[in-house]
Design a protein around this motif. Structure first.
Motif, PDB file in Angstrom:
ATOM      1  N   ILE A 152      25.137  33.263  38.499  1.00 28.57           N
ATOM      2  CA  ILE A 152      26.271  32.444  38.927  1.00 28.57           C
ATOM      3  C   ILE A 152      27.441  33.369  39.198  1.00 28.57           C
ATOM      4  O   ILE A 152      27.725  34.281  38.409  1.00 28.57           O
ATOM      5  CB  ILE A 152      26.650  31.426  37.836  1.00 28.57           C
ATOM      6  N   VAL A 153      28.127  33.145  40.304  1.00 26.24           N
ATOM      7  CA  VAL A 153      29.289  33.958  40.661  1.00 26.24           C
ATOM      8  C   VAL A 153      30.459  33.038  41.003  1.00 26.24           C
ATOM      9  O   VAL A 153      30.309  32.112  41.805  1.00 26.24           O
ATOM     10  CB  VAL A 153      28.981  34.887  41.849  1.00 26.24           C
ATOM     11  N   PHE A 154      31.597  33.282  40.374  1.00 24.52           N
ATOM     12  CA  PHE A 154      32.836  32.588  40.719  1.00 24.52           C
ATOM     13  C   PHE A 154      33.618  33.447  41.711  1.00 24.52           C
ATOM     14  O   PHE A 154      33.796  34.649  41.479  1.00 24.52           O
ATOM     15  CB  PHE A 154      33.710  32.395  39.483  1.00 24.52           C
ATOM     16  N   VAL A 155      34.098  32.840  42.789  1.00 26.74           N
ATOM     17  CA  VAL A 155      35.019  33.526  43.697  1.00 26.74           C
ATOM     18  C   VAL A 155      36.429  33.212  43.229  1.00 26.74           C
ATOM     19  O   VAL A 155      36.919  32.089  43.378  1.00 26.74           O
ATOM     20  CB  VAL A 155      34.823  33.088  45.150  1.00 26.74           C
ATOM     21  N   LEU A 156      37.081  34.197  42.644  1.00 24.80           N
ATOM     22  CA  LEU A 156      38.417  34.028  42.089  1.00 24.80           C
ATOM     23  C   LEU A 156      39.435  34.745  42.970  1.00 24.80           C
ATOM     24  O   LEU A 156      39.367  34.650  44.185  1.00 24.80           O
ATOM     25  CB  LEU A 156      38.425  34.518  40.636  1.00 24.80           C
ATOM     26  N   ALA A 157      40.382  35.446  42.391  1.00 22.39           N
ATOM     27  CA  ALA A 157      41.411  36.130  43.173  1.00 22.39           C
ATOM     28  C   ALA A 157      42.050  37.201  42.312  1.00 22.39           C
ATOM     29  O   ALA A 157      41.846  37.239  41.088  1.00 22.39           O
ATOM     30  CB  ALA A 157      42.473  35.141  43.670  1.00 22.39           C
ATOM     31  N   SER A 158      42.863  38.026  42.934  1.00 22.01           N
ATOM     32  CA  SER A 158      43.524  39.102  42.193  1.00 22.01           C
ATOM     33  C   SER A 158      44.524  38.569  41.180  1.00 22.01           C
ATOM     34  O   SER A 158      44.959  39.309  40.290  1.00 22.01           O
ATOM     35  CB  SER A 158      44.227  40.054  43.162  1.00 22.01           C
ATOM     36  N   SER A 159      44.879  37.281  41.265  1.00 22.93           N
ATOM     37  CA  SER A 159      45.792  36.696  40.279  1.00 22.93           C
ATOM     38  C   SER A 159      45.182  36.683  38.886  1.00 22.93           C
ATOM     39  O   SER A 159      45.887  36.455  37.903  1.00 22.93           O
ATOM     40  CB  SER A 159      46.173  35.269  40.694  1.00 22.93           C
ATOM     41  N   VAL A 160      43.881  36.926  38.773  1.00 22.78           N
ATOM     42  CA  VAL A 160      43.258  37.102  37.458  1.00 22.78           C
ATOM     43  C   VAL A 160      43.921  38.260  36.721  1.00 22.78           C
ATOM     44  O   VAL A 160      44.090  38.219  35.494  1.00 22.78           O
ATOM     45  CB  VAL A 160      41.746  37.364  37.618  1.00 22.78           C
ATOM     46  N   ARG A 161      44.337  39.279  37.464  1.00 29.99           N
ATOM     47  CA  ARG A 161      44.906  40.477  36.837  1.00 29.99           C
ATOM     48  C   ARG A 161      46.381  40.686  37.138  1.00 29.99           C
ATOM     49  O   ARG A 161      47.106  41.254  36.312  1.00 29.99           O
ATOM     50  CB  ARG A 161      44.119  41.716  37.304  1.00 29.99           C
ATOM     51  N   VAL A 162      46.828  40.268  38.305  1.00 31.35           N
ATOM     52  CA  VAL A 162      48.218  40.493  38.717  1.00 31.35           C
ATOM     53  C   VAL A 162      48.775  39.199  39.314  1.00 31.35           C
ATOM     54  O   VAL A 162      48.250  38.717  40.311  1.00 31.35           O
ATOM     55  CB  VAL A 162      48.311  41.621  39.770  1.00 31.35           C
ATOM     56  N   PRO A 163      49.830  38.605  38.725  1.00 33.38           N
ATOM     57  CA  PRO A 163      50.399  37.387  39.298  1.00 33.38           C
ATOM     58  C   PRO A 163      50.844  37.604  40.742  1.00 33.38           C
ATOM     59  O   PRO A 163      51.363  38.661  41.097  1.00 33.38           O
ATOM     60  CB  PRO A 163      51.593  37.091  38.392  1.00 33.38           C
ATOM     61  N   LEU A 164      50.621  36.586  41.571  1.00 30.50           N
ATOM     62  CA  LEU A 164      50.950  36.661  42.989  1.00 30.50           C
ATOM     63  C   LEU A 164      52.203  35.842  43.277  1.00 30.50           C
ATOM     64  O   LEU A 164      52.336  34.714  42.793  1.00 30.50           O
ATOM     65  CB  LEU A 164      49.782  36.133  43.830  1.00 30.50           C
TER      66      LEU A 164
END
Length: 270
Positions: A152-164
């Motif tokens: 299973i793979v979730f497509v997330l975003a860089s906001s996981v690590r750095v707020p946008l």
């Protein structure tokens, strides 16, 4: 390199366009079969037709589904097994969130995003885990190292690590989904089920162009933002698709619980 995808079957939510479609293309190109889901019949059927231009090619099917609907996970899993006779995993595109600051984002916008972006993804992952790994009488996911397994793979975003900037909902919900992925990796590992998150940054999709247009001329914005990416360019959807196919595939059999940037080096955190 053979990814071991031949005849495997994957669900791809949000598969009619953008990153989901790019991943579906890469999976099909390596021999897998896919069930695409999307909110609208016209786009879903068109995407499946582009993946399998020969109507006789039994490699792509589609279904209209909304991730916010509690009935969606069961419908998707049943459709994949009815059409292809098996299921090996899923790419869960959690969906983009509307732009806005924390102060300007209403309670209703938060609730709506939570239902579709957060709870919809968690609900589908939970159903997939039970289907791929089997469950005991108590309903808990179980199995051994020889269990059926899957990916299973979730497509997330860089906001996981750095707020946008101007993406408050993404900043609020996506780190939580990353925590869910890490927790599920521990829970599902004994059943042979892997789960990972992908963190795309500035992949040249229609969605990213729409976001760029909110900042001004999209071509000028792209040129300017490319200067902050170590590779000095946006990624192409095909580059994301190949990475997604690899992480879903048996070739990545010892990767789980990971947050994997697909970013040209743009995320500055370690």
């Amino acid at each position: 390199m053979d990814l071991g995808l031949r005849d495997r079957v994957y669900l791809v939510t949000g598969g009619s366009r953008g990153l989901g479609f790019a991943a579906a293309q890469a999976l099909v190109a390596d021999g897998a079969r896919v069930l695409l889901s999307a909110p609208h019949e016209a786009t879903a059927s068109s995407a499946a037709a582009r993946l399998a231009p020969d109507a006789a090619a039994d490699v792509a099917a589609w279904i209209v589904a909304d991730n916010a609907d509690p009935a969606t996970p069961g419908r998707l899993i049943a459709a994949a097994r009815d059409r292809f006779g098996r299921l090996d995993g899923a790419l869960i595109s959690v969906g983009g969130s509307p732009p806005g600051t924390v102060a300007a984002t209403t309670d209703e916008a938060w609730r709506s995003a939570f239902e579709s972006v957060f709870l919809g993804a968690v609900r589908l992952a939970r159903a997939l885990a039970a289907d791929l790994g089997g469950s005991g009488d108590d309903g808990a996911v179980g199995g051994s190292l020889t269990g059926a397994g899957g990916s299973i793979v979730f497509v997330l975003a860089s906001s996981v690590r750095v707020p946008l900037a101007e993406l408050a909902i993404s900043n609020g919900l996506f780190p939580g989904l990353a925590g869910v992925v890490k927790t599920l990796a521990d829970e599902l590992g004994p059943a042979g089920i892997r789960i990972n998150g992908l963190l795309p940054v500035r992949i040249a999709t229609d969605r990213v162009r729409e976001l760029d247009a909110l900042r001004g001329d999209p071509d000028e914005v792209r040129a300017r933002l490319s200067g902050h990416i170590p590779l000095r360019r946006y990624g192409e959807p095909e580059e994301f698709g190949r990475a997604a196919a690899f992480v879903l595939s048996p070739a990545a059999s010892y990767i789980t619980g990971a947050m994997i940037p697909i970013d040209g080096g743009a995320i500055s955190s370690i």
